[in-house]
Design an enzyme around this catalytic site. Sequence first.
Site, short mmCIF file in Angstrom:
data_model
loop_
_atom_site.label_atom_id
_atom_site.label_comp_id
_atom_site.label_asym_id
_atom_site.label_seq_id
_atom_site.Cartn_x
_atom_site.Cartn_y
_atom_site.Cartn_z
N LYS A 35 0.84 -1.30 0.05
CA LYS A 35 0.06 0.14 -0.01
C LYS A 35 0.98 1.17 0.02
CE LYS A 35 -4.23 -2.14 1.83
NZ LYS A 35 -4.14 -3.28 1.65
N GLY A 78 -9.19 -6.67 4.04
CA GLY A 78 -10.28 -7.35 4.77
C GLY A 78 -10.46 -6.66 6.13
N GLY A 79 -9.94 -5.49 6.48
CA GLY A 79 -10.26 -4.73 7.41
C GLY A 79 -9.23 -5.09 8.66
N LEU A 109 -11.15 9.83 7.41
CA LEU A 109 -12.13 10.61 6.59
C LEU A 109 -13.43 10.13 7.58
CD1 LEU A 109 -11.38 10.38 3.14
CD2 LEU A 109 -10.77 12.02 4.72
N LYS A 129 -17.75 -5.41 1.55
CA LYS A 129 -18.91 -4.92 1.28
C LYS A 129 -19.97 -5.92 1.10
CE LYS A 129 -15.28 -2.86 -1.98
NZ LYS A 129 -14.62 -3.24 -3.30
N ARG A 186 -6.98 -7.35 -10.08
CA ARG A 186 -7.85 -8.52 -10.33
C ARG A 186 -9.03 -8.11 -10.81
NH1 ARG A 186 -10.92 -8.59 -5.93
NH2 ARG A 186 -9.89 -7.97 -3.94
N ARG A 209 -24.86 -9.18 -2.14
CA ARG A 209 -24.05 -10.37 -1.89
C ARG A 209 -24.69 -11.30 -0.88
NH1 ARG A 209 -17.77 -8.61 -1.24
NH2 ARG A 209 -17.54 -7.24 -2.74
#
Length: 446
Positions: free
Chosen positions: A116, A164-165, A203, A237, A291, A337
């Site tokens: 990152k 994934g947090g 934020l 998500k 991806r 989902r």
Amino acid sequence: MFKKVLIANRGEIALRVIRACKEMGISTVAVHSTADMDAMHVRMADESVCIGPPPSNKSYLSIPAIISACEVTGAEAIHPGYGFLSENSNFVDIINDHGIQFIGPTAEHIRIMGDKITAKETMKALKVPCVPGSDGSVNSLEVAMNVGQNIGYPLIVKATAGGGGRGMKVANNKDDLENAFLTARSEANSAFGNDEVYIERYLTNPRHIEIQVFGDGKGNAIHLGERDCSLQRRHQKVLEEAPGPSISAEVREYIGNICSKAVASINYAGAGTIEFLYENNEFYFIEMNTRLQVEHPVTEAIYGVDLVREQIRIASGFELSLNQNELHPNGHAIEARINAETLPNFIPNPGTVTMFHAPGGLGVRIDSNLYSGYQIPPHYDSLIGKLIVHGRDRKEAMERLKRSLDELIIDGIDTTTDLFHDLLKNKDIIDGNYNIHWLENWLLDK
């Protein structure tokens, strides 16, 4: 064009790739663990190879087993789907050394965007707007405190190899920062074997907006608009839609052009998603996924483009078959989902599906590996299907999603379908008035 492709994945995404290959006249090879012997992707592929026992590290993550499957079947290329080995640069290097083509970007681009800090530095150099934060990794509490003093609070401490947090902690003030810094490093080391972290401005009420890009590795690139993925639980998500309710055509063109120019300038090849936080009409880059995304069908619905087909073409050496001038969004699409989980605590609930009926009709698509009698194994992610609807506008798409959820039958296990029934009655959702914190706050208030 390839004659035979191996799909190094399982579940609905493996089926998705098989369908694209069949339409292109390409033979397919499914790989599977012993737990997936009766899976639908195994039934639908032209050939199948068992690559190991249920644990992912002994099957779907086993590079030697996947290479062996290619060698015994004569597969020329591997489509990784998403998850598993899809963003593993070492995997790409190894299969390339064995003369097997990876259907995706180069190992170098996966490495750049997989870290990152390097990704953020790269995007800054390419004029992509980024969140204010530390210059590189933060290796001590003293440096962390200096970052906080320079850019202000609240802050978020993130693992450089995160996902994934995991390895992400918020510090609302100076007193919070020590615990956030130490906890994030500990989580990162446990989850990824790498305790390196960096710090960014946190934020408070952003939306999660991602831009779908495509490059051909020859200096050509396009964007296919945005997806709003703000409805999230624990950084995962839950529902995605396109176009984003908060994004105008002018804003879409502005940020889309920035992204397509960026990937063109580095000769990026294949599908990619550049993810942003969006607040007060400003975009802030957070990461690039090299991806296909889980939520790619909503983009396919509004642009009428088969993204997997384009991935395969580009990996075969062709230039893009599309140009930016002919890409215009048509209508609105939403994806829900569906997970095999028990509400309200979202506890995984594998088991036998005693009855499965997919909804149908105009503008309805369901990507799922379910069938009546299927035994969902307990070893993998709880995602069992994606219900995608398309309408002339957002209102029609939402009404179509309601109707489709009513038609969907999955008996024998608990699923998250009731969550969407409740969400679609909420005024904030109906009005498109939500951000990345909305769902978790709503769940707490229930």
